[in-house]
Enzyme design. Structure first.
Site, PDB file in Angstrom:
ATOM      1  N   ILE A 156       0.837  -1.211   0.000  1.00 26.69           N
ATOM      2  CA  ILE A 156       0.000   0.000   0.000  1.00 26.69           C
ATOM      3  C   ILE A 156       0.867   1.255   0.000  1.00 26.69           C
ATOM      4  O   ILE A 156       0.563   2.237  -0.692  1.00 26.69           O
ATOM      5  CB  ILE A 156      -0.976  -0.006   1.195  1.00 26.69           C
ATOM      6  CG1 ILE A 156      -1.889  -1.235   1.103  1.00 26.69           C
ATOM      7  CG2 ILE A 156      -1.808   1.267   1.223  1.00 26.69           C
ATOM      8  CD1 ILE A 156      -2.764  -1.474   2.319  1.00 26.69           C
ATOM      9  N   ASP A 175      11.146   2.430   5.899  1.00 25.05           N
ATOM     10  CA  ASP A 175      10.722   1.033   6.037  1.00 25.05           C
ATOM     11  C   ASP A 175      11.759   0.286   6.859  1.00 25.05           C
ATOM     12  O   ASP A 175      12.938   0.651   6.879  1.00 25.05           O
ATOM     13  CB  ASP A 175      10.574   0.375   4.652  1.00 25.05           C
ATOM     14  CG  ASP A 175       9.761  -0.909   4.722  1.00 25.05           C
ATOM     15  OD1 ASP A 175       8.563  -0.879   4.394  1.00 25.05           O
ATOM     16  OD2 ASP A 175      10.317  -1.954   5.146  1.00 25.05           O
ATOM     17  N   ASP A 269      -8.843   6.672   9.058  1.00 23.28           N
ATOM     18  CA  ASP A 269      -9.740   5.579   8.660  1.00 23.28           C
ATOM     19  C   ASP A 269      -9.748   4.487   9.727  1.00 23.28           C
ATOM     20  O   ASP A 269     -10.624   3.646   9.747  1.00 23.28           O
ATOM     21  CB  ASP A 269      -9.246   4.994   7.326  1.00 23.28           C
ATOM     22  CG  ASP A 269     -10.201   3.943   6.762  1.00 23.28           C
ATOM     23  OD1 ASP A 269     -11.417   4.231   6.679  1.00 23.28           O
ATOM     24  OD2 ASP A 269      -9.743   2.832   6.412  1.00 23.28           O
ATOM     25  N   GLU A 274     -11.906   0.681  17.950  1.00 28.43           N
ATOM     26  CA  GLU A 274     -13.012   0.496  16.997  1.00 28.43           C
ATOM     27  C   GLU A 274     -13.981  -0.508  17.600  1.00 28.43           C
ATOM     28  O   GLU A 274     -13.525  -1.487  18.194  1.00 28.43           O
ATOM     29  CB  GLU A 274     -12.483  -0.031  15.666  1.00 28.43           C
ATOM     30  CG  GLU A 274     -11.656   1.006  14.927  1.00 28.43           C
ATOM     31  CD  GLU A 274     -11.111   0.499  13.589  1.00 28.43           C
ATOM     32  OE1 GLU A 274     -11.672  -0.454  13.041  1.00 28.43           O
ATOM     33  OE2 GLU A 274     -10.134   1.072  13.115  1.00 28.43           O
ATOM     34  N   HIS A 292     -13.113   2.913   8.718  1.00 26.23           N
ATOM     35  CA  HIS A 292     -12.331   1.719   8.326  1.00 26.23           C
ATOM     36  C   HIS A 292     -12.845   1.101   7.013  1.00 26.23           C
ATOM     37  O   HIS A 292     -13.237  -0.068   6.967  1.00 26.23           O
ATOM     38  CB  HIS A 292     -12.328   0.671   9.449  1.00 26.23           C
ATOM     39  CG  HIS A 292     -11.129  -0.243   9.366  1.00 26.23           C
ATOM     40  ND1 HIS A 292     -10.540  -0.796  10.466  1.00 26.23           N
ATOM     41  CD2 HIS A 292     -10.407  -0.683   8.301  1.00 26.23           C
ATOM     42  CE1 HIS A 292      -9.519  -1.561  10.090  1.00 26.23           C
ATOM     43  NE2 HIS A 292      -9.419  -1.492   8.768  1.00 26.23           N
ATOM     44  N   ILE A 293     -12.807   1.928   5.967  1.00 20.59           N
ATOM     45  CA  ILE A 293     -13.318   1.480   4.660  1.00 20.59           C
ATOM     46  C   ILE A 293     -12.221   1.459   3.596  1.00 20.59           C
ATOM     47  O   ILE A 293     -12.505   1.478   2.400  1.00 20.59           O
ATOM     48  CB  ILE A 293     -14.465   2.408   4.172  1.00 20.59           C
ATOM     49  CG1 ILE A 293     -14.016   3.877   4.248  1.00 20.59           C
ATOM     50  CG2 ILE A 293     -15.730   2.172   4.967  1.00 20.59           C
ATOM     51  CD1 ILE A 293     -14.829   4.817   3.389  1.00 20.59           C
ATOM     52  N   GLY A 294     -10.946   1.418   4.063  1.00 19.99           N
ATOM     53  CA  GLY A 294      -9.834   1.497   3.109  1.00 19.99           C
ATOM     54  C   GLY A 294      -9.970   0.522   1.949  1.00 19.99           C
ATOM     55  O   GLY A 294      -9.759   0.879   0.791  1.00 19.99           O
ATOM     56  N   ALA A 295     -10.301  -0.729   2.255  1.00 19.06           N
ATOM     57  CA  ALA A 295     -10.333  -1.756   1.200  1.00 19.06           C
ATOM     58  C   ALA A 295     -11.721  -1.906   0.594  1.00 19.06           C
ATOM     59  O   ALA A 295     -11.929  -2.757  -0.269  1.00 19.06           O
ATOM     60  CB  ALA A 295      -9.894  -3.090   1.789  1.00 19.06           C
TER      61      ALA A 295
HETATM   62  N1  LIG Z   1      -7.736   0.807   6.124  1.00 19.89           N
HETATM   63  C1  LIG Z   1      -7.984  -0.391   5.651  1.00 19.89           C
HETATM   64  O1  LIG Z   1      -9.120  -0.776   5.442  1.00 19.89           O
HETATM   65  C2  LIG Z   1      -6.838  -1.318   5.328  1.00 19.89           C
HETATM   66  C3  LIG Z   1      -6.988  -2.209   4.264  1.00 19.89           C
HETATM   67  C4  LIG Z   1      -5.916  -3.036   3.949  1.00 19.89           C
HETATM   68  C5  LIG Z   1      -4.737  -2.981   4.716  1.00 19.89           C
HETATM   69  N2  LIG Z   1      -4.645  -2.116   5.762  1.00 19.89           N
HETATM   70  C6  LIG Z   1      -3.436  -2.059   6.588  1.00 19.89           C
HETATM   71  O2  LIG Z   1      -2.408  -1.381   5.874  1.00 19.89           O
HETATM   72  C7  LIG Z   1      -1.137  -1.779   6.411  1.00 19.89           C
HETATM   73  C8  LIG Z   1      -0.127  -1.993   5.292  1.00 19.89           C
HETATM   74  O3  LIG Z   1      -0.567  -3.035   4.427  1.00 19.89           O
HETATM   75  P1  LIG Z   1       0.366  -3.539   3.228  1.00 19.89           P
HETATM   76  O4  LIG Z   1      -0.462  -4.441   2.410  1.00 19.89           O
HETATM   77  O5  LIG Z   1       1.054  -2.408   2.573  1.00 19.89           O
HETATM   78  O6  LIG Z   1       1.447  -4.387   4.057  1.00 19.89           O
HETATM   79  P2  LIG Z   1       2.894  -4.845   3.563  1.00 19.89           P
HETATM   80  O7  LIG Z   1       3.261  -5.991   4.426  1.00 19.89           O
HETATM   81  O8  LIG Z   1       2.944  -5.012   2.094  1.00 19.89           O
HETATM   82  O9  LIG Z   1       3.828  -3.581   3.946  1.00 19.89           O
HETATM   83  C9  LIG Z   1       4.098  -3.194   5.255  1.00 19.89           C
HETATM   84  C10 LIG Z   1       5.509  -2.602   5.255  1.00 19.89           C
HETATM   85  O10 LIG Z   1       5.717  -1.984   6.529  1.00 19.89           O
HETATM   86  C11 LIG Z   1       7.052  -2.213   6.894  1.00 19.89           C
HETATM   87  N3  LIG Z   1       7.155  -2.051   8.342  1.00 19.89           N
HETATM   88  C12 LIG Z   1       6.650  -2.847   9.310  1.00 19.89           C
HETATM   89  N4  LIG Z   1       6.923  -2.332  10.528  1.00 19.89           N
HETATM   90  C13 LIG Z   1       7.608  -1.187  10.325  1.00 19.89           C
HETATM   91  C14 LIG Z   1       8.162  -0.209  11.180  1.00 19.89           C
HETATM   92  N5  LIG Z   1       8.096  -0.331  12.505  1.00 19.89           N
HETATM   93  N6  LIG Z   1       8.806   0.840  10.620  1.00 19.89           N
HETATM   94  C15 LIG Z   1       8.909   0.962   9.284  1.00 19.89           C
HETATM   95  N7  LIG Z   1       8.388   0.056   8.421  1.00 19.89           N
HETATM   96  C16 LIG Z   1       7.758  -1.001   8.936  1.00 19.89           C
HETATM   97  C17 LIG Z   1       7.359  -3.618   6.415  1.00 19.89           C
HETATM   98  O11 LIG Z   1       8.748  -3.830   6.261  1.00 19.89           O
HETATM   99  C18 LIG Z   1       6.608  -3.648   5.078  1.00 19.89           C
HETATM  100  O12 LIG Z   1       7.447  -3.277   3.996  1.00 19.89           O
HETATM  101  C19 LIG Z   1      -1.430  -3.017   7.266  1.00 19.89           C
HETATM  102  O13 LIG Z   1      -1.482  -2.621   8.619  1.00 19.89           O
HETATM  103  C20 LIG Z   1      -2.821  -3.412   6.869  1.00 19.89           C
HETATM  104  O14 LIG Z   1      -3.459  -4.064   7.927  1.00 19.89           O
HETATM  105  C21 LIG Z   1      -5.671  -1.277   6.078  1.00 19.89           C
END
Ligand SMILES: NC(=O)c1ccc[n+]([C@@H]2O[C@H](COP(=O)([O-])OP(=O)(O)OC[C@H]3O[C@@H](n4cnc5c(N)ncnc54)[C@H](O)[C@@H]3O)[C@@H](O)[C@H]2O)c1
Length: 322
Positions: A156, A175, A269, A274, A292-295
């Site tokens: 993301i 990261d 979001d 929650e 919480h509607i990101g996806a």
């Molecule tokens: N709002 C929503 O509805 C919604 C929908 C989907 C995902 N999400 C959330 O979005 C987040 C990211 O999802 P994604 O698919 O990109 O995950 P991903 O695993 O592809 O990427 C996460 C990245 O964060 C990095 N990371 C982890 N801890 C870290 C830290 N302390 N400092 C710096 N970097 C760090 C990891 O190395 C990784 O590259 C997740 O928490 C997921 O649950 C939210």
């Protein structure tokens, strides 16, 4: 015939794909406590975040072959235990990334042009009120030329960077493990655009001190990554967007930073508590909100449904396990 229980809903196109491949797909939702009796009759369960598949349920289902989880997290599945029982666990880590990244920009645009406030205040508009609002909200800012900090440069975070770059923003990702990425800016198969941009990550302090917007894209690791210490290092007037997980930003510290003027606005979001977020944040005049509607776009739900169906079909066709 292979029987699939879809317990938290599935896009009809995914269901159709499975039915065309001769699977029996049952879409009635079985209550969590009734799954112990119902699930042993199935070969596959498809879930999202509502249904838990824990060790005690897995133990009751010796014939279960696949747990298919739509979306990113696997926090509602005992993943290691399922694997130890030779049950495949699938999810769809990237299917919803464009949807989440677009919501990030929806919040950024809303905050930059006071849209959420205008929407609240304009209905009671009269002549003078309209003019007052026009004056009050005439100091918006553009995104073009601004610098966007991205915390977590995974699926993301990278989608967010793509959109930011296409809007003419500078991006500064941090990261834990990624140092740099070559981002393809094809913007979803647009044949007119074919660019690859090398995007290096930066140090936390560089990101905190130099960005106008900061967006979080990390899992919740047990404690907030953005708290009072981090707010202090940020530019005055920074905007914070959190569409990752509640708890990654310390909400009390965020409130304090909003009230002191350090943070100009926040787009949220996700929340620590929650479905009952902190009232002071919900009512804050400089916070843009979504539940919480990101996806949750039609396209993301369709991609999730199709990806799960394809993975299940591939498993049974013996075309690789994932
Ligand atoms: N709002 C929503 O509805 C919604 C929908 C989907 C995902 N999400 C959330 O979005 C987040 C990211 O999802 P994604 O698919 O990109 O995950 P991903 O695993 O592809 O990427 C996460 C990245 O964060 C990095 N990371 C982890 N801890 C870290 C830290 N302390 N400092 C710096 N970097 C760090 C990891 O190395 C990784 O590259 C997740 O928490 C997921 O649950 C939210």
């Amino acid at each position: 015939m292979i029987k699939i229980l879809v317990n938290d809903g599935m896009h009809p196109d995914g269901q159709k794909l499975l039915e065309e491949a001769n699977f029996q797909v049952d879409t009635q939702t079985v209550a969590q406590e009734d799954l112990y009796e119902a699930l042993p009759k199935y070969d596959v369960i498809i879930i999202r975040s509502a249904t838990n598949v824990r060790k005690d349920l897995i133990d009751k289902c010796p014939n279960l072959k696949i747990i298919a989880r739509g979306g990113v997290g696997l926090d509602n599945v005992d993943f290691e235990y399922a694997k130890s029982k030779n049950i495949e666990v699938f999810n769809t880590p990237a299917a919803s990334s464009p949807a989440v990244a677009e919501l990030v920009f929806a919040h950024m645009f809303a905050i930059s042009r006071f849209l959420y406030q205008s929407n609240r205040e304009m209905p009671s508009s009269g002549n003078t009120h309209f003019k007052n609002l026009k004056k009050a909200y005439s100091k918006g800012t553009q995104l073009r030329g601004k610098t966007l900090g991205i915390i977590g440069f995974g699926n993301i975070g990278q989608e967010t960077a793509r959109i930011g770059l296409a809007l003419g923003m500078h991006v500064m990702p941090v990261d834990l493990v990624i140092n740099e990425t070559n981002l393809a800016i094809d913007l979803y198969n647009n044949k007119d655009i074919n660019l690859t941009v090398r995007v290096p990550t930066v140090s936390w302090d560089t990101m905190l001190a130099n960005t106008d917007f900061i967006s979080l894209h990390v899992p919740f690791g047990g404690k907030a990554l953005i708290g009072a210490k981090e707010f202090e290092k940020m530019k005055n007037g920074v905007v914070i967007i959190n569409a990752s997980r509640g708890g990654t930003v310390d909400e009390e510290a965020l409130l304090h930073a909003l009230n002191s003027g350090k943070v100009a606005g926040a787009g949220l979001d996700v929340f620590e508590n929650e479905p009952n977020p902190l009232k002071a944040l919900l009512e804050h005049p400089r916070v843009s909100l979504s539940p919480h509607i990101g996806a949750s776009t039609l396209e993301a739900q369709r991609s999730i449904g199709l990806e799960l169906a394809e993975k299940i079909i591939a498993y049974y066709n013996g075309n690789g396990k994932n």
